[in-house]
Write an enzyme that holds these catalytic residues in place. Sequence first.
Site, PDB file in Angstrom:
ATOM      1  N   ASP A 210       0.827  -1.184  -0.107  1.00 22.73           N
ATOM      2  CA  ASP A 210      -0.001  -0.032   0.051  1.00 22.73           C
ATOM      3  C   ASP A 210       0.798   1.225  -0.008  1.00 22.73           C
ATOM      4  O   ASP A 210       2.024   1.095   0.237  1.00 22.73           O
ATOM      5  CB  ASP A 210      -0.809  -0.031   1.427  1.00 22.73           C
ATOM      6  CG  ASP A 210       0.014  -0.170   2.448  1.00 22.73           C
ATOM      7  OD1 ASP A 210       0.152   1.038   3.198  1.00 22.73           O
ATOM      8  OD2 ASP A 210       0.100  -1.212   3.044  1.00 22.73           O
ATOM      9  N   ASP A 212       0.674   3.601   2.397  1.00 26.75           N
ATOM     10  CA  ASP A 212       0.527   4.133   3.559  1.00 26.75           C
ATOM     11  C   ASP A 212      -0.738   5.143   3.562  1.00 26.75           C
ATOM     12  O   ASP A 212      -1.811   4.749   3.001  1.00 26.75           O
ATOM     13  CB  ASP A 212       1.753   4.631   4.064  1.00 26.75           C
ATOM     14  CG  ASP A 212       1.734   4.962   5.891  1.00 26.75           C
ATOM     15  OD1 ASP A 212       1.622   3.993   6.369  1.00 26.75           O
ATOM     16  OD2 ASP A 212       2.107   6.193   6.313  1.00 26.75           O
TER      17      ASP A 212
END
Length: 291
Positions: A210, A212
């Site tokens: 991802d 973040d």
Amino acid sequence: MTNTKIAVIGGSGIYDIDGLEGAEWVTVETPWGPPSDKLLTGTLAGVGMVFLPRHGRGHVHTPTSVPYRANIDALKRLGCTDVISVSACGSFREEMAPGDFVIVDQFIDRTTSREKSFFGTGCVAHVSVAHPTCPRLGDACETAARDAGISVHRGGTYLAMEGPQFSTLAESKMYRTSWGADVIGMTNMPEAKLAREAELCYASVAMITDYDSWHPDHGEVDVTQIIKTLMGNANMGRALVSRLPGLLGSDRAPCPHGCDRALEYAILTQPEARDAGMVAKLDAVAGRVLS
């Protein structure tokens, strides 16, 4: 010349190694308590392998409760020479996208609730972690990743946060811009520091799941999306690991970067002043210099 024995510490999504010959889960007792789980031992392409699920099978340990000292001690007791850490992480860089791997070479340690050293009162040591990963192992991991068709980035700074919560938006922006971190995770510290104290070569393979929370087009971390990406990363992680024995070989020369001699001048407590109980606990990780 010694025999290579590769340890793989598997993070979220990686709970075994495919194709191990003579595979057996073994129990290892350590002075630091039990490791995260039993350890899977065997051989792959004629090279000794040990696998340790960092969170335990079934994912029972939080990043904070992982018994890092016991894990590294157990690997040392089993004769491991090289440690490959595989872990999920978030990215602070647009070009380091979910599904990519990063061969980490630096860390920022923001953990606060973990025992970070084997040494202490009665036997004091100061080990350099200026360069906390082994370039030789990093080379092998990069080559293995490229051979497996993985999009891999060589070099990056891993910010280790305590967790288990993900970052706030303000923290994510600070880590990315002011601090210059490239990826963020919760488990490589104090693991890397302890591996250095145990004179084990260590490499970190960060599998990005991802962005973040800093990325304006992706918003906050979505656990559902992380798990989906994690499964694809895990398959690529196993492909990377399967190529390491052929790259590292069965014969192990001394580390050209000195990882296996990190304690050479690190212990400051004079022999006559050392605590016998502490020395006994250090038999595996520091026996080479304490015996």
